[in-house]
Structure formats: structure tokens, C-alpha cells
Write an enzyme that holds these catalytic residues in place. Structure first.
Site, PDB file in Angstrom:
ATOM      1  N   THR A 155       0.876  -1.190   0.000  1.00 52.42           N
ATOM      2  CA  THR A 155       0.000   0.000   0.000  1.00 52.42           C
ATOM      3  C   THR A 155       0.904   1.229   0.000  1.00 52.42           C
ATOM      4  O   THR A 155       1.320   1.686  -1.054  1.00 52.42           O
ATOM      5  CB  THR A 155      -0.961   0.005   1.211  1.00 52.42           C
ATOM      6  OG1 THR A 155      -0.226  -0.118   2.415  1.00 52.42           O
ATOM      7  CG2 THR A 155      -1.961  -1.116   1.098  1.00 52.42           C
ATOM      8  N   LYS A 179       3.609  -6.889   3.993  1.00 58.15           N
ATOM      9  CA  LYS A 179       3.329  -5.503   3.640  1.00 58.15           C
ATOM     10  C   LYS A 179       2.933  -4.777   4.923  1.00 58.15           C
ATOM     11  O   LYS A 179       2.473  -5.374   5.905  1.00 58.15           O
ATOM     12  CB  LYS A 179       2.231  -5.380   2.605  1.00 58.15           C
ATOM     13  CG  LYS A 179       0.820  -5.729   3.028  1.00 58.15           C
ATOM     14  CD  LYS A 179       0.062  -4.760   3.898  1.00 58.15           C
ATOM     15  CE  LYS A 179       0.099  -3.344   3.395  1.00 58.15           C
ATOM     16  NZ  LYS A 179      -0.721  -2.463   4.328  1.00 58.15           N
ATOM     17  N   THR A 190      -1.219  -3.042  10.584  1.00 56.77           N
ATOM     18  CA  THR A 190      -1.865  -3.199   9.274  1.00 56.77           C
ATOM     19  C   THR A 190      -0.835  -3.843   8.458  1.00 56.77           C
ATOM     20  O   THR A 190      -0.116  -3.218   7.699  1.00 56.77           O
ATOM     21  CB  THR A 190      -2.237  -1.930   8.553  1.00 56.77           C
ATOM     22  OG1 THR A 190      -3.321  -1.374   9.227  1.00 56.77           O
ATOM     23  CG2 THR A 190      -2.725  -2.220   7.142  1.00 56.77           C
ATOM     24  N   GLU A 270       6.128   4.692   7.489  1.00 55.32           N
ATOM     25  CA  GLU A 270       5.737   5.969   6.882  1.00 55.32           C
ATOM     26  C   GLU A 270       6.406   7.167   7.539  1.00 55.32           C
ATOM     27  O   GLU A 270       6.224   7.428   8.726  1.00 55.32           O
ATOM     28  CB  GLU A 270       4.228   6.151   7.006  1.00 55.32           C
ATOM     29  CG  GLU A 270       3.443   5.302   6.033  1.00 55.32           C
ATOM     30  CD  GLU A 270       1.949   5.346   6.316  1.00 55.32           C
ATOM     31  OE1 GLU A 270       1.532   6.058   7.225  1.00 55.32           O
ATOM     32  OE2 GLU A 270       1.217   4.631   5.610  1.00 55.32           O
ATOM     33  N   ASN A 389      -0.051  10.679   7.173  1.00 57.25           N
ATOM     34  CA  ASN A 389      -1.242  10.114   7.780  1.00 57.25           C
ATOM     35  C   ASN A 389      -2.406  11.081   7.851  1.00 57.25           C
ATOM     36  O   ASN A 389      -3.526  10.690   8.143  1.00 57.25           O
ATOM     37  CB  ASN A 389      -0.903   9.562   9.163  1.00 57.25           C
ATOM     38  CG  ASN A 389      -0.147   8.256   9.042  1.00 57.25           C
ATOM     39  OD1 ASN A 389      -0.700   7.266   8.580  1.00 57.25           O
ATOM     40  ND2 ASN A 389       1.122   8.268   9.400  1.00 57.25           N
ATOM     41  N   SER A 394      -7.114   5.818   5.507  1.00 57.06           N
ATOM     42  CA  SER A 394      -6.943   4.357   5.599  1.00 57.06           C
ATOM     43  C   SER A 394      -7.765   3.807   6.736  1.00 57.06           C
ATOM     44  O   SER A 394      -8.246   4.539   7.559  1.00 57.06           O
ATOM     45  CB  SER A 394      -5.481   4.003   5.802  1.00 57.06           C
ATOM     46  OG  SER A 394      -5.062   4.427   7.073  1.00 57.06           O
TER      47      SER A 394
END
Lengths: 394, 394
Positions: A155, A179, A190, A270, A389, A394
Site C-alpha cells: 500500500t 506488507k 496493518t 511511513e 497520515n 486508511s
């Protein structure tokens, strides 16, 4: 792992008995591949899995938890571009239909197909795109499809994540793909992980090894303290090598693969600018060590300080002080990148002597309360994290 | 509160029987005032206090906890520019010396002097500056010194925080001041609060009222989930009004003052762009309601979404799902700024219909599991928060 890396096949298709594929169904705005399929051709179909402990679990988690409960799985169908979480009865029907379609294409039972989804919460999957994607994936299965499958589950990941372990005499191997770049958390993330092995291990032993391996790897990877609705780690064993491995060696190899994947997740988190290993030593219990390290890993103030290259040990103590771990405040020592900035709960070496320029940061907390230790891996809290974010739904 | 605001005196010096001062001792790099003194001239010297639950407690917390345990306090000496936390035996001696000096100047016992400090953790206070500051503060005490005291305890606060409650017939009043703009958290914050009243209330009743008031105000104010080493809330009663108030009215007034101060803290939180009230309704218990709201208030993903003006209800459900509150995932409703974006745990009104431009944001989570409710107040997680906390060593 060098022997394995020299093969054409990587990751989950290194072990014998597996085929995989990754295709583009059009689920992602980015246009990248988004449907992956992993098939266990046996002879064994033993399987184990662990799932998010979030009580708001996505439809594919509810499905797969039930489907794997008999210790058997023949295939895993995965999609990015949509989490199928908070989607009600329609969402569960879509997961069911995906499993049915996969089963029909492979000539197996839907109850032996596990399903994983990742992406935005709270939207229905576009089944008119997903079902043709499943067909394309089934048509594209190959014994060296590991990498394309790993790519199709990405993602916000910037790189595909794979790892391989080869048993001592090459008699069996373990492969993995993962992932997840944002919501790594306790009790998973996640994070979707598929692990494969050609060792011949029965389901109960697979389950035991998987729980042991995840407990000290993914469960101790805590990027931002948030727990996803979709976290899933699946282990499939084909038995195609004919090798029944030593239990300890198998667990050790599985742990190595999980550790490698977890480190790749942290490194690709991230917006992070530092990867932080927080180790608590000389704790009364392993649980105490884990609790103390996790409290620091969850402190936004500590994490922003590291982003600012500030070895702020006061924020370490302040976080440890919120826990119920056994310690005396005036006995705690803290080392940051090897420099003992805090001694006996007070001022130690000058904080100026700590170099926080490198990406890798180590924090060692000595509780002087026992002999146990544990490490939690996390990231710093950066302006880029906030940007990514706040922009990515998400 | 309009009657009180028309007086010259504000905050803690509105109630009769109190004098206060705020002076500049040179502890802060900014050059602002940094030493405050509050004196209760009686006739009563009843006092109560609540402190951080952090086990790594600063020297002034260790001192004051002991000093107030007899239900009496004659004065409070406070400094910004240094927390005196993680400073070992020397730090405790410095707190003791500060209390002794204050007592000598006022002709009282050191054991009746409470001490508060705020600022950087892990450095010794410059006593050569602090002691002259205490002398200056004692010399500057006045019956309208509330505002100067409130200013002297500011750190990253941008405004001084004061509040006043006046009893129904003006027969008694309650005043308060607070500092703290970053590390607000459960079980208090890096938050110093002094409350004064001229009501005649004995120490045990003061303690009971203070715990009731803080439980539903400061304890439910959770800006960034971090718990400070120095949090202190002190309540002093002079009895100078001669009024023995109704217990319920007193607690209600005290709660009003605490609520006002807590809201001022949230509004002035470091780098925040939204003030968020997260209310869980129809919970089985108040504890469930508080737990569910707090889980959302602690979700970095939710907080960054609000920064990005994204009404991301999936992140609300994901956070609630990590708790042990009683609920069924497919019965939860979520309203953001009045729009029901989530219905029965699934998709509700379009998220585009939520306007998140205003600073004030309300999130309502309906668990459909009972009749209890609770609100947690927090802020969004912004790039400015990261900037300020990566640059400011505290």
C-alpha cells in the site's frame, strides 16, 4: 540465506510446493498491482495463522479465522486497495464470494481459502474489478511468482518485503512476504504476512512455532501504537521437501524470517527518519522488560525528541514511570547509542556526547531489578509521519 | 463569573485571605518571570492536593506529597525554568532549601510550604538565582497578585490561565491558575494548578471535593497521552469569608473552575490546530465510556486525520476496537460534528458532508450498550506539535 537468493524464485515461492501470482485488477488509484494469490500444492496442506486482536475486525479476518481453525489451508487470496473493514454484511458476503471464486478456479473448497485485504477502511470492495483480478491471478500462478505477489500487497510501502531461511543442510526452507508501513502495533499491525515452508510439520506444531516467532518479532514491532482491523500472519506448510525438521530449528528459522520481515517493516515505516530499538535489561520479568520498552516506544514526546536528534532521557524515565514494572526510580540507568546519559535515575554523561545523526538508534534501559530483557522496535515521530497520515485515508 | 472579573484581582487572589506574587529570577532563557508565591493568610490553613501518578516523580512532588499529608499548607512556592525531576539527592535538597527559605521569610514552618517546579527534566535548579527569586517574591506579595503569579508559572504556554467561581449569594469564591500546554495526560499533565477558596472547608472535605473535580476535568484532558513527572493540583482554603458552603455547591463550583482551566489548557496546547471533544454515549459503565473515548484520543492515526480535516471514522472504530469496553462491533454509531458518518459499525453519511474547518471538533461514539457517558478532551496531532516537541527539551 545466500543460496536461496541465487535462485530465480524469491520469498514465498522459494520453498517447494508453492505457486504465486500478483496482478493488477484496478483496485488502487496508483494503478499498481493489487491482487495476489498463493497456492499450496502439497502434499501437505497444514496451516496456522494469527490475527489482529482488534475487536473491530475486518470481514476477511472474520472469514479466515474460521477457515483456518481446522489447521488446513490450500490457498490465500489477498488484495490491496481496500481493507473491507467496517463494511457490514455486504462486506462479509464479498469476502465469501472472493473465496468461492478462488476455490472454483483452483478446484478446491472455499473453506480452505484464506482471504486478506488491506487499504481504506469503510468502503465496499469493487467486486466487478476484484473477481476478474482473481481470475487473472489464478491464470498467472507460477513457481517463481513470489516477488509479484509481494508487490501486489503493497500500500504505502516503498519496497516489497521478502525473506528466506534455509535449514542447515538445505533439507527444507521457509519463505515470507509482508506488507505494512504505517500502523505497526502490538498484537500485529496493518500488516499482512504470508509465510511458506516445504517442511513437513503438522498444524498444531505450526501453530506453536508461529505464535513463538510472532511473539518476539511482529508483536514487539510498534511503529505508532495503533492496532489495525486487518492484521494477519499466515503460515502454510507443503511438506514437499519430505523433511520433518527439528522443532527448535524450525522455530528458530521461522523467527529469523519474521524478524527480517519486521525489520523491513520498521525501516520502511511511513515518514520515519530513525529506526529505534528500545531494550530494557535487568528486569524482574520478560513482561516487565516488554512493558517498560513499549511505554517508551509509545511516548510521542520521546519520539519527537529523537526526530529532533535530542537524546532526551528525561522523557525515557517519564515513560517508564507510567508502568507497573518493578524498579526503583533512583536506580535506573539509560544509555542512548551507548552513552550513559542517565545514571541512578539522575544526570549522567552530557547529552551532547550522543550522536543521533545515524538512522539506527539504540536505547538501553537498565532497571536493576532482575535478569530479564526485551526489545521493542519503533520509529521516531516526524513531520512527514503527520503529513502522510493526515493525507492518506486508511 | 462576571462579578469576579470586574475586580482588580484575578484568579487565585479573588478569594479573601490570599496574597500572591510573580517575579523574574533569571531561571528561564526567555527572560520571563519564573518564580511565583501564593500565601494563605487564613484564618484556616486547610489544604488538599493531587499529584502525578508517574512513579518517576520530581523532587517537589515527593516533598509536597509529604508536606500536605496533614491537611495543612500555608504557602506554595512555584518555579518555571526547571522541573527538578531526575535530579537525585541534590535535587531533593534543593526543594527542601526552597521550602526552608520561603518559610523563614514568612515566619512559618517549612513543612507547611508546598513546592512546585516545571521545565526541563534532568538538570539541577540554579539555586543562586532561585533563592533571591524567592526573596523577591516574598517582598512583592499582594492581594491582587493573582495574574503575576499565573504568568510566572508559564513555560510554553502562550497565555496565562485563570478562572473564578462565585457562590450563589457571593458568600464565598474559588479562584484558580494553571500552566501546561504540552504534556496534558491522564492522571494529570505537566500541569501545575493552584486553587484557592475563602470558604471554610476542613481538609478531608477539601480532599474529597478536589478528587471529584479533577476526576472529570483534568483527568479527562489528554492532549498527547504523556504523563509528566511534576503534575500537581493544590487547593488551599482560607476560611476568610466565614462561609461554610453546601458540599455539593462547593464541589460544583470547584469542578467549574477546574473545567475552565482544563479547557484553557487544551486550547493552548502546543502546536494544535483542533480542540477535540470525544464523547462516548450509551456505554455500559462510565469507565467503559472513558476507556473508549481515551483510546480514540490516543490514536495518532485519528489525530493526524483530524489535522488533515479528514473525518476518518474507520480510525475511530479501530481505536475503540482495541478496548475491553462492552459493545458489539456492528452496533456502533459515530457522529463527527453532528454528521452520522458510521451507522451500525458500517458506512453512514458521506464523509464529505462533515466540515472540519472550525477549531472545535466533536466526536460522538454511541456504543448502544447502556446509559453511561464520558467525554475526553484532546487535540489533533500536527506538524507543529512535532516541531515544537522536537526542538524543546523538557
Amino acid at each position: 540465506m545466500s543460496a536461496a537468493e541465487s535462485k530465480t524464485s524469491t520469498g514465498i515461492t522459494v520453498p517447494a510446493g508453492f505457486r504465486a501470482a500478483g496482478v493488477t485488477a484496478g483496485l488502487k488509484d496508483s494503478g499498481g498491482s493489487d491482487v495476489a494469490l498463493v497456492v499450496n500444492d502439497g502434499p501437505s496442506k497444514a496451516a496456522a495463522a494469527v490475527f489482529t486482536r482488534n475487536r473491530v475486525a475486518a470481514a476477511p479476518v472474520l472469514w479466515s479465522r474460521q477457515a483456518v481453525s481446522d489447521g488446513r489451508a490450500d490457498a490465500v487470496i489477498l488484495n490491496s486497495g481496500g481493507a473491507n473493514a467496517c463494511t457490514g454484511a455486504e462486506g462479509f458476503q464479498n469476502t465469501h464470494a472472493t473465496a468461492e471464486k478462488t476455490a472454483a478456479l483452483l478446484g478446491i473448497s472455499a473453506s480452505d481459502v484464506l482471504v486478506c485485504s488491506t487499504g481504506l477502511i469503510g468502503m465496499q470492495l469493487p467486486m466487478d474489478k476484484l473477481i476478474p483480478g482473481v481470475e487473472a491471478a489464478a491464470a498467472d500462478l507460477s513457481a517463481d511468482g513470489g516477488l509479484t505477489a509481494a508487490q501486489a500487497i503493497m500500500t504505502t510501502d516503498t519496497v516489497a518485503k521478502q525473506a528466506v531461511f534455509t535449514g542447515a543442510d538445505g533439507s527444507f526452507s521457509i519463505g515470507g512476504m509482508a506488507k505494512g508501513a504505517g500502523m505497526l502495533a502490538p498484537g500485529l499491525a496493518t500488516m499482512l504476512v504470508v509465510l511458506t515452508t516445504d517442511a513437513d510439520v503438522a498444524a498444531p506444531a505450526l501453530d506453536e512455532a508461529l505464535r513463538a516467532a510472532t511473539a518476539v518479532t511482529f508483536d514487539r514491532t510498534d511503529s505508532d501504537g495503533c492496532m489495525s482491523t486487518n492484521d494477519t500472519v499466515i503460515l502454510l506448510a507443503s511438506g514437499a521437501s519430505g523433511t520433518v525438521p527439528d522443532g527448535d530449528e524450525f522455530t528458530r528459522g521461522l523467527t529469523e524470517v519474521c524478524h527480517s520481515l519486521a525489520q523491513q517493516l520498521i525501516t520502511d515505516a511511513e515518514g520515519a527518519s530513525h529506526d529505534i530499538a528500545i531494550t530494557t535489561v535487568n528486569a524482574a520479568t520478560v513482561a516487565d522488560a516488554e512493558t517498560a520498552s513499549r511505554a517508551v516506544a509509545r511516548s510521542n514526546l520521546f519520539k519527537t525528541a529523537i526526530f529532533g536528534n535530542d537524546p532526551n532521557w528525561g522523557r525515557v524515565l517519564s515513560a517508564v514511570g507510567t508502568t507497573d514494572a518493578a524498579f526503583e526510580p533512583d536506580r535506573i540507568d539509560v544509555r542512548i547509542n551507548g552513552v550513559q546519559v542517565c545514571r541512578n535515575g539522575g544526570i549522567g554523561e552530557p547529552r551532547e556526547s550522543v550522536d543521533l545523526a545515524p538512522r539506527a538508534v539504540s536505547v538501553e534501559i537498565d532497571l536493576h531489578a532482575g535478569t530479564e530483557s526485551a526489545t521493542i522496535w519503533t520509529n521516531d515521530l516526524t513531520t512527514d509521519y503527520v503529513h502522510e497520515n493526515s493525507a492518506y485515508s486508511s
